[in-house]
Design an enzyme around this catalytic site. Structure first.
Site, PDB file in Angstrom:
ATOM      1  N   ARG A 118       7.751  -0.362 -12.947  1.00 25.64           N
ATOM      2  CA  ARG A 118       7.240   0.996 -12.686  1.00 25.64           C
ATOM      3  C   ARG A 118       8.063   1.722 -11.621  1.00 25.64           C
ATOM      4  O   ARG A 118       8.252   1.210 -10.506  1.00 25.64           O
ATOM      5  CB  ARG A 118       5.766   0.950 -12.259  1.00 25.64           C
ATOM      6  N   CYS A 178       1.892   2.618   5.917  1.00 26.65           N
ATOM      7  CA  CYS A 178       0.694   3.099   5.238  1.00 26.65           C
ATOM      8  C   CYS A 178      -0.093   4.175   5.996  1.00 26.65           C
ATOM      9  O   CYS A 178      -0.553   3.952   7.122  1.00 26.65           O
ATOM     10  CB  CYS A 178      -0.229   1.929   4.929  1.00 26.65           C
ATOM     11  N   CYS A 211      -7.031  -1.273 -13.764  1.00 25.38           N
ATOM     12  CA  CYS A 211      -6.262  -1.969 -12.728  1.00 25.38           C
ATOM     13  C   CYS A 211      -6.951  -1.672 -11.407  1.00 25.38           C
ATOM     14  O   CYS A 211      -7.441  -0.551 -11.211  1.00 25.38           O
ATOM     15  CB  CYS A 211      -4.827  -1.433 -12.692  1.00 25.38           C
ATOM     16  N   CYS A 263      -0.026  -2.299   8.150  1.00 26.32           N
ATOM     17  CA  CYS A 263       1.154  -2.067   7.299  1.00 26.32           C
ATOM     18  C   CYS A 263       1.876  -0.794   7.782  1.00 26.32           C
ATOM     19  O   CYS A 263       1.294   0.304   7.741  1.00 26.32           O
ATOM     20  CB  CYS A 263       0.737  -1.926   5.839  1.00 26.32           C
ATOM     21  N   CYS A 273      -8.296   1.580   7.345  1.00 25.46           N
ATOM     22  CA  CYS A 273      -8.033   0.172   6.994  1.00 25.46           C
ATOM     23  C   CYS A 273      -7.652  -0.631   8.241  1.00 25.46           C
ATOM     24  O   CYS A 273      -6.845  -0.174   9.053  1.00 25.46           O
ATOM     25  CB  CYS A 273      -6.913   0.112   5.960  1.00 25.46           C
ATOM     26  N   CYS A 325      -5.982   3.141 -12.482  1.00 27.96           N
ATOM     27  CA  CYS A 325      -5.811   2.202 -11.364  1.00 27.96           C
ATOM     28  C   CYS A 325      -6.621   2.684 -10.165  1.00 27.96           C
ATOM     29  O   CYS A 325      -6.454   3.828  -9.733  1.00 27.96           O
ATOM     30  CB  CYS A 325      -4.353   2.126 -10.942  1.00 27.96           C
ATOM     31  N   CYS A 376       0.180  -7.334 -11.242  1.00 26.18           N
ATOM     32  CA  CYS A 376       1.034  -6.184 -10.953  1.00 26.18           C
ATOM     33  C   CYS A 376       1.517  -6.384  -9.518  1.00 26.18           C
ATOM     34  O   CYS A 376       0.712  -6.315  -8.584  1.00 26.18           O
ATOM     35  CB  CYS A 376       0.222  -4.890 -11.091  1.00 26.18           C
TER      36      CYS A 376
END
Ligand code: SAM
Ligand code: DTB
Ligand code: SF4
Length: 335
Positions: free
Chosen positions: A278, A78, A146, A75, A71, A115, A206
């Site tokens: 969650r 991550c 999702c 972040c 990616c 998801c 979400c």
């Protein structure tokens, strides 16, 4: 005459009031909640939980990484960022048959929602064609859908909505103040814009964040204040505990204390009482007792299945044993 548990639930649901759904929470109020005596906090969270939800029911989602690694975003938490050397695989977008096979398996395992996550900054229109077909296929299996694909433009959100998508996950991750310590390749405002596009397209939002990234209690209060100040509370609020992955800049951050984590769940429950909260990433590093505390604090959703996107999650058998010990049961789909 003794009340049945159904009577109690109906009675408390009737007491639930619009006055609890506030969009004007201040940072100071959120900080006061965080610093209140633990039992007072839990009592208030638990009382609201029982007014808005059937007690002892937990929504179950299963996650699948449909496009893993490489990616372009940075972040700091991550394992899938191309900026860090974490040894995570880099895979192309999965084919639809493999995705639907995993969805069938998730349904057999007892999930009500499937998801799908992709390690993208934002999807291309071609990516979106493929994902819309996956969403249609998942819906045809009788599962809620999702996806989490990064930033979305208005018309992209509309396309996903037309495909029947139930939820879009896009986290604000932390407070606005701490955000630039964690991500530099997109702004807090970018995230809020995507949430607006998703909401305007009529898709359930979400959105939550990560706790345990070295942020202060004030940052945790700030994150929840931002979420509770959105025009509508996110229908689903994932609270992740950082999974510290070797090779990421946050790999050595000390783990957050379980009681402080449970406080974050309780404050989310109080500030957004009608939202599903969650208990998200990080359960593999928690004891059963810590998870039990989170359920007592108002968490009513989990990820189920032995992997999240790239990291470990508890085995299904362990989760079912925990549900048995606590008298919890999976809830039915609501969309
Ligand atoms: N690439 C998309 C995006 O970031 O918008 C979607 C996938 S991304 C992995 C989804 C969310 O997973 C992140 O926003 C973050 O909140 C959470 N996450 C990622 N790595 C994590 C970690 N190591 N521990 C806890 N949560 C994590
Ligand atoms: C969310 O809030 N947590 C999930 C989901 N939304 C996509 C992701 C957790 C990822 C944990 C690290 C990993 O497994 O790669
Ligand atoms: Fe990419 Fe999402 Fe990971 Fe950020 S959280 S690096 S955007 S996959």
């Amino acid at each position: 005459m003794a009340l049945s548990s159904k009577d109690v639930i109906e009675r408390t649901a009737a007491q639930a009031s619009q006055a609890d759904i506030r969009h004007d929470w201040t940072l100071a109020e959120a900080e006061d909640l965080f610093s209140s005596p633990f039992n007072d906090l839990l009592f208030r969270a638990q009382t609201l939980h029982r007014q808005y939800f059937t007690p002892n029911e937990v929504q179950i989602s299963t996650l699948l990484s449909i496009k893993t690694g490489g990616c372009p975003e940075d972040c700091a938490y991550c394992p899938q960022s191309a900026h860090y050397d974490t040894g995570t695989d880099k895979d192309a977008l999965m084919d639809i048959d493999s995705v639907l096979a995993a969805a069938r398996e998730a349904k057999r395992g007892g999930a009500s929602r499937f998801c799908m996550g992709a390690a993208w900054r934002s999807p291309t229109d071609r990516d979106l064609d493929a994902v819309c077909k996956m969403v249609e296929g998942v819906k045809d299996l009788g599962l809620e859908s999702c996806v989490t694909l990064g930033m979305l433009r208005e018309e992209q959100a509309k396309r996903l909505s037309d495909s029947g998508l139930d939820y879009y996950n896009h986290n604000i991750d932390t407070s606005e103040e701490y955000y630039s310590e964690i991500i530099t390749t997109r702004t807090y405002e970018d995230r809020l814009n995507t949430l607006g596009n998703v909401r305007d397209a009529g898709i359930n939002v979400c959105s939550g964040g990560i706790v345990g990234m070295g942020e202060t209690p004030k940052d945790r209060a700030g994150m929840l204040t931002t979420l509770a100040s959105l025009p509508e509370h996110p229908q689903s609020v994932p609270i992740n505990m950082l999974v510290a992955v070797e090779g990421t800049p946050l790999s050595d951050v000390p783990a957050i204390d379980a009681i402080e984590f449970a406080r974050t769940i309780a404050v989310a429950r109080i500030m957004m009482p009608a939202s599903v909260v969650r208990l998200s990433a990080g359960r593999n590093d928690m004891t059963d007792e810590a998870q039990a505390l989170c359920f007592a604090a108002g968490a009513n959703s989990i990820f189920y299945g032995d992997v999240l996107l790239t990291t470990d999650n508890p085995e299904r058998e362990a989760d079912m044993a925990l549900f048995d010990r606590l008298g919890l049961k999976p809830s039915a789909p609501t969309t």
